[in-house]
Design a protein around this motif. Sequence first.
Motif, short mmCIF file in Angstrom:
data_model
loop_
_atom_site.label_atom_id
_atom_site.label_comp_id
_atom_site.label_asym_id
_atom_site.label_seq_id
_atom_site.Cartn_x
_atom_site.Cartn_y
_atom_site.Cartn_z
N THR A 89 -2.69 -1.30 10.41
CA THR A 89 -2.36 0.14 10.34
C THR A 89 -3.58 1.01 10.08
O THR A 89 -3.49 2.24 10.11
CB THR A 89 -1.34 0.40 9.21
OG1 THR A 89 -1.96 0.06 7.95
CG2 THR A 89 -0.08 -0.44 9.39
N GLU A 128 -4.79 1.51 7.29
CA GLU A 128 -4.60 2.15 5.98
C GLU A 128 -5.69 1.63 5.02
O GLU A 128 -5.90 0.43 4.88
CB GLU A 128 -3.23 1.79 5.42
CG GLU A 128 -2.99 2.36 4.01
CD GLU A 128 -1.77 1.75 3.33
OE1 GLU A 128 -1.01 2.52 2.75
OE2 GLU A 128 -1.59 0.52 3.36
N TYR A 187 -7.89 -2.69 2.68
CA TYR A 187 -7.80 -2.17 4.05
C TYR A 187 -6.84 -3.02 4.86
O TYR A 187 -6.96 -4.24 4.91
CB TYR A 187 -9.19 -2.18 4.69
CG TYR A 187 -9.21 -1.75 6.15
CD1 TYR A 187 -9.02 -0.42 6.50
CD2 TYR A 187 -9.43 -2.68 7.16
CE1 TYR A 187 -9.03 -0.03 7.83
CE2 TYR A 187 -9.45 -2.30 8.49
CZ TYR A 187 -9.25 -0.97 8.83
OH TYR A 187 -9.27 -0.59 10.14
N ASP A 188 -5.87 -2.36 5.50
CA ASP A 188 -4.91 -3.04 6.36
C ASP A 188 -5.40 -2.96 7.80
O ASP A 188 -5.51 -1.86 8.36
CB ASP A 188 -3.53 -2.37 6.23
CG ASP A 188 -2.43 -3.12 6.97
OD1 ASP A 188 -2.68 -3.56 8.12
OD2 ASP A 188 -1.32 -3.27 6.42
N ILE A 230 -6.80 2.06 1.03
CA ILE A 230 -6.48 2.59 -0.30
C ILE A 230 -7.54 2.10 -1.29
O ILE A 230 -8.21 1.09 -1.04
CB ILE A 230 -5.06 2.19 -0.76
CG1 ILE A 230 -4.85 0.68 -0.61
CG2 ILE A 230 -3.99 2.95 0.00
CD1 ILE A 230 -3.49 0.19 -1.08
N LYS A 279 -1.15 -3.59 -2.82
CA LYS A 279 -1.32 -2.14 -2.66
C LYS A 279 -2.08 -1.53 -3.85
O LYS A 279 -2.07 -0.33 -4.09
CB LYS A 279 0.05 -1.45 -2.51
CG LYS A 279 0.75 -1.77 -1.17
CD LYS A 279 0.02 -1.12 0.00
CE LYS A 279 0.77 -1.28 1.30
NZ LYS A 279 1.78 -0.26 1.54
#
Length: 292
Positions: free
Chosen positions: A127, A129, A123-124, A131, A173
């Motif tokens: 942002t 985001e 988890y970013d 994944i 990522k």
Amino acid sequence: MELILEEDIVYKTKINDFGVEPVNKRIITTGQKLIYYRNKKFEKESGGKVKNCEIIKYIKEKNQLFVSSMFFVSTPYGKVYKCDGNKKKIVELVFDMGDVIKVMNFITNGRIVYIENSNLFSYDVDTNELISTKLMKNKKNGSYKIFTSGENVIIKFREDHKQINTISIFENKLKKIFEIKTENNHTYSKIVGLQYFAGTEDGEVEIWNILDQELYNSIKISDLKITYIEEFEGKYFIGFENGELIITDNKFNLLKKEKVLKDRIMKICVIDNEIYVLGCENRIVKYRMVFS
């Protein structure tokens, strides 16, 4: 090389983890409280939201080249707070799972990685985001552990009642770049360059080539279980279950062997010529390296 004991800091409450702020050398510990310590004195203790906090990691903020005074700290209930070490305060809540997460860690660039139902999530916080990737095709009973090394994530899975470890390495990522199965239990894992380093229960350091996924070397350091490996400026700092610290050069030639704690070494931080070591008896010792 000589090691000179400069500080022996004993804490009155349970300590889980610690970090050292790279510039002003402030020591921040997690545990029953979040405790700030600098220049031989305790500066502040925080409870409340960060009571019983667990993991701490200094992070690089966006557009920064180096780690700053900002750090992440996790709580037992799936929350992660961003804190400012210089101002000694919580900046904001950056992640809230709303549930207990047993396996979690942080990457230096500020991503939060955790495992739930045999899935690895990243988890970013900037942002939002999120994944994920599946870790196991067939569900097996066992335990996971996450080590982070720079921007990479190392996952160790050990099946219940079995010796075999599955070691997987992902970039931030979650692209898998390495996976092996080994019968040696890897007690500590670290990446240095293109090599994967693993400490074992019988005092060996295994060196694997990440690109070839081959065991490149295995070096006997001690007969004792390795509990931590740190690398700094071409030297290795290896901690053991009996409180012994061994320092080697980059070829694992012995430079210094010293009993620094009575019990297991939990974590080692090296900044400049100073070594900070956390033991399981709620104490941190600080040594200065002197080169003759």
